[in-house]
Scaffold this motif. Structure first.
Motif, PDB file in Angstrom:
ATOM      1  N   LEU A 164      -4.304   4.079   6.429  1.00 30.41           N
ATOM      2  CA  LEU A 164      -2.719   4.292   6.430  1.00 30.41           C
ATOM      3  C   LEU A 164      -2.394   5.579   5.802  1.00 30.41           C
ATOM      4  O   LEU A 164      -2.899   5.830   5.123  1.00 30.41           O
ATOM      5  CB  LEU A 164      -2.305   3.213   5.539  1.00 30.41           C
ATOM      6  CG  LEU A 164      -0.710   2.690   5.532  1.00 30.41           C
ATOM      7  CD1 LEU A 164      -0.403   2.259   7.040  1.00 30.41           C
ATOM      8  CD2 LEU A 164      -0.288   1.927   4.476  1.00 30.41           C
ATOM      9  N   SER A 224       1.893  13.862   0.880  1.00 24.75           N
ATOM     10  CA  SER A 224       1.308  12.660   1.843  1.00 24.75           C
ATOM     11  C   SER A 224       0.158  11.785   1.118  1.00 24.75           C
ATOM     12  O   SER A 224      -0.441  12.712   0.337  1.00 24.75           O
ATOM     13  CB  SER A 224       1.002  13.069   3.220  1.00 24.75           C
ATOM     14  OG  SER A 224      -0.118  13.751   3.439  1.00 24.75           O
ATOM     15  N   LEU A 279       9.890   5.886   3.392  1.00 26.10           N
ATOM     16  CA  LEU A 279       8.220   5.858   3.549  1.00 26.10           C
ATOM     17  C   LEU A 279       7.871   5.667   4.957  1.00 26.10           C
ATOM     18  O   LEU A 279       7.872   4.530   5.254  1.00 26.10           O
ATOM     19  CB  LEU A 279       7.756   5.003   2.481  1.00 26.10           C
ATOM     20  CG  LEU A 279       8.382   4.998   1.071  1.00 26.10           C
ATOM     21  CD1 LEU A 279       7.778   3.967   0.220  1.00 26.10           C
ATOM     22  CD2 LEU A 279       7.795   6.283   0.423  1.00 26.10           C
ATOM     23  N   TRP A 313       1.025   8.180   4.984  1.00 24.07           N
ATOM     24  CA  TRP A 313       2.357   8.057   4.855  1.00 24.07           C
ATOM     25  C   TRP A 313       2.762   9.432   3.989  1.00 24.07           C
ATOM     26  O   TRP A 313       2.254  10.031   3.656  1.00 24.07           O
ATOM     27  CB  TRP A 313       2.760   6.753   4.348  1.00 24.07           C
ATOM     28  CG  TRP A 313       2.548   6.481   2.705  1.00 24.07           C
ATOM     29  CD1 TRP A 313       3.498   6.665   1.739  1.00 24.07           C
ATOM     30  CD2 TRP A 313       1.407   6.017   2.314  1.00 24.07           C
ATOM     31  NE1 TRP A 313       2.890   6.438   0.478  1.00 24.07           N
ATOM     32  CE2 TRP A 313       1.625   6.029   0.657  1.00 24.07           C
ATOM     33  CE3 TRP A 313       0.061   5.705   2.489  1.00 24.07           C
ATOM     34  CZ2 TRP A 313       0.628   5.450  -0.204  1.00 24.07           C
ATOM     35  CZ3 TRP A 313      -0.884   5.188   2.015  1.00 24.07           C
ATOM     36  CH2 TRP A 313      -0.710   5.419   0.461  1.00 24.07           C
ATOM     37  N   THR A 324       0.718  -1.136   0.000  1.00 23.44           N
ATOM     38  CA  THR A 324      -0.092  -0.035  -0.032  1.00 23.44           C
ATOM     39  C   THR A 324       0.747   1.295  -0.158  1.00 23.44           C
ATOM     40  O   THR A 324       0.619   2.313  -1.046  1.00 23.44           O
ATOM     41  CB  THR A 324      -0.879   0.142   1.106  1.00 23.44           C
ATOM     42  OG1 THR A 324      -1.695  -1.005   1.302  1.00 23.44           O
ATOM     43  CG2 THR A 324      -1.913   1.166   1.056  1.00 23.44           C
ATOM     44  N   ALA A 325       1.810   1.398   0.899  1.00 19.48           N
ATOM     45  CA  ALA A 325       2.716   2.608   0.875  1.00 19.48           C
ATOM     46  C   ALA A 325       3.692   2.529  -0.067  1.00 19.48           C
ATOM     47  O   ALA A 325       4.936   2.031   0.238  1.00 19.48           O
ATOM     48  CB  ALA A 325       3.337   2.585   2.362  1.00 19.48           C
ATOM     49  N   GLY A 383       4.939   6.814   8.234  1.00 25.44           N
ATOM     50  CA  GLY A 383       3.650   7.049   8.421  1.00 25.44           C
ATOM     51  C   GLY A 383       3.200   6.377   9.863  1.00 25.44           C
ATOM     52  O   GLY A 383       3.684   6.017  10.700  1.00 25.44           O
TER      53      GLY A 383
END
Length: 225
Positions: free
Chosen positions: A55, A45, A82, A57, A36-37, A84
């Motif tokens: 989520l 962001s 990355l 990040w 995902t990130a 968050g």
């Protein structure tokens, strides 16, 4: 309302590729973090909904001072963090302030990673408090009382009504039989000896009588017509 923000960090080293270096402590598996990130395209962001919460990040380009040397990997690519947090309770209200906090935490974890890339194992994070937007709950209509049952008729009245209907039926039947009996035609008389049965049926002046159980027709004398 107050929720929880669980910091995380995904980064690559000088020799090791991208992997999760800091994961929320309550997760049993964290493969969805790497999926995902992903790196941002000129966006400060990003937020995404996951099965474990929201989520959020951001990216941080590692400087020479932070890396303790050249901030690039063995292929010359810049080292980027990355970082968050994961918020299980919903959408965070003050995401930028929370990202500033996770940036400092991620940098300290990353420096430990650079010191021993091959032997480093992902660390588990602890949550910090964060304001979360309340989710509007659906409103359900108030409970409606069922309609009242209609009043049941008294059994005595029901039986009385049935008796009246039965009596009326009996009266109608008796009257019907009486009416039917009044329309019956009496049987013809028995034939006398002087009666001679006709061989042909006359048009007028014929009478009937019974002989040996059989009804016969005969001509009346002129005086009886």
């Amino acid at each position: 309302m107050t929720g929880r923000a669980w910091p995380f960090l995904i980064a690559r080293g000088r020799r090791r590729g991208y992997s999760a270096l800091l994961v929320p402590g309550f997760l049993r598996e964290h493969g969805f973090l790497e999926a995902t990130a992903t790196p941002l395209d000129e966006v400060p962001s990003r937020a995404a909904a996951t099965p474990h919460g929201v989520l959020v990040w951001a990216e941080h380009a590692v400087t020479t001072a932070e890396a303790g040397g050249e901030p690039r990997d063995e292929y010359g690519r810049p080292l980027v963090l990355l970082h968050g947090f994961l918020c299980p309770e919903g959408d965070p209200v003050a995401a930028p302030a929370a990202l500033t906090r996770t940036s400092a935490l991620a940098l300290s974890v990353y420096q430990r990673f650079l010191a021993d890339e091959e032997g480093f194992r992902a660390e588990r994070s602890e949550p910090f408090a964060i304001e979360v937007a309340e989710v509007a709950r659906p409103r359900f209509p108030s409970r409606v009382s069922p309609p009242a049952e209609p009043a049941r008729p008294d059994r005595g009245l029901v039986w009385a009504g049935a008796g009246v209907l039965a009596a009326v039926g009996v009266v109608i039947a008796v009257v019907g039989f009486a009416s039917a009996g009044s329309d019956e035609v009496p049987p013809p008389p028995r034939c006398t000896r002087d009666v001679v049965a006709l061989t042909t049926t006359p048009t007028t002046g014929a009478a009937t009588c019974v002989r040996d159980g059989t009804t016969v027709r005969y001509s009346l004398p002129p005086s009886d017509r």
